[in-house]
Design a protein around this motif. Structure first.
Motif, mmCIF file in Angstrom:
data_model
loop_
_atom_site.group_PDB
_atom_site.id
_atom_site.type_symbol
_atom_site.label_atom_id
_atom_site.label_comp_id
_atom_site.label_asym_id
_atom_site.label_seq_id
_atom_site.Cartn_x
_atom_site.Cartn_y
_atom_site.Cartn_z
ATOM 1 N N LEU A 240 52.874 47.705 83.523
ATOM 2 C CA LEU A 240 54.326 47.690 83.400
ATOM 3 C C LEU A 240 54.825 46.775 82.285
ATOM 4 N N CYS B 202 57.429 47.867 79.700
ATOM 5 C CA CYS B 202 58.769 48.232 80.187
ATOM 6 C C CYS B 202 59.621 46.973 80.369
ATOM 7 N N LEU C 255 63.026 47.042 82.449
ATOM 8 C CA LEU C 255 62.990 47.558 83.817
ATOM 9 C C LEU C 255 63.809 46.682 84.760
ATOM 10 N N CYS D 114 58.222 42.137 83.111
ATOM 11 C CA CYS D 114 59.492 42.775 83.504
ATOM 12 C C CYS D 114 60.527 41.694 83.844
ATOM 13 N N LEU E 108 63.795 42.546 86.001
ATOM 14 C CA LEU E 108 63.659 43.209 87.296
ATOM 15 C C LEU E 108 64.607 42.583 88.316
#
Length: 130
Positions: free
Chosen positions: A54, A57, A60, A79, A82
């Motif tokens: 991840l 990203c 995200l 991330c 998040l």
């Protein structure tokens, strides 16, 4: 979406629904590509055992990984935006484990769903600002 060597695929993609599939990994080359604009990722009911992959990203904000086979929640360090993490009902034989390192990866999370995971303790959540 375009595929270019060294380029970003789907540069404008903000939401990806990939629920109820047979995804086993998020790591390249078979997993999530470098989706730099992705804000919401729905991966419920797959066969994921890890969240590694991840890091491509960074935008995200919402991650749905309910009903997979995760044993921990590591791999979220890439991330930083998040806000929502839905990780209920993991189907792994071993109960879901939370570590301080995992929690450090989602310090900005405002909604955390860990229900139905046979958790034995929540002490790793202490560093989170409530």
């Amino acid at each position: 979406c375009t595929s270019r060597a060294g380029g970003t695929m789907c540069p404008a993609l903000a939401t990806l629904f990939a629920t109820d599939n047979r995804l086993t990994t998020l790591a390249e080359p078979t997993g999530i590509p470098q989706l730099r604009s992705l804000k919401a990722l729905y991966l419920q009911s797959n066969v994921l055992t890890s969240l590694d992959g991840l890091s491509g990203c960074p935008m995200l904000e919402k991650l749905y990984v309910d009903g997979n086979y995760l044993r921990d929640l590591s791999g979220l360090g890439g991330c930083p935006r998040l806000e929502e993490l839905h990780a209920s009902k993991q189907r792994s034989e071993a109960p879901l484990r939370l570590t301080l390192e995992d929690v450090a990866g989602f310090a900005g999370v405002r909604m955390l769903d860990l229900s139905h995971n046979r958790l034995e303790e929540l002490t790793a959540l202490q560093p989170l600002q409530c």
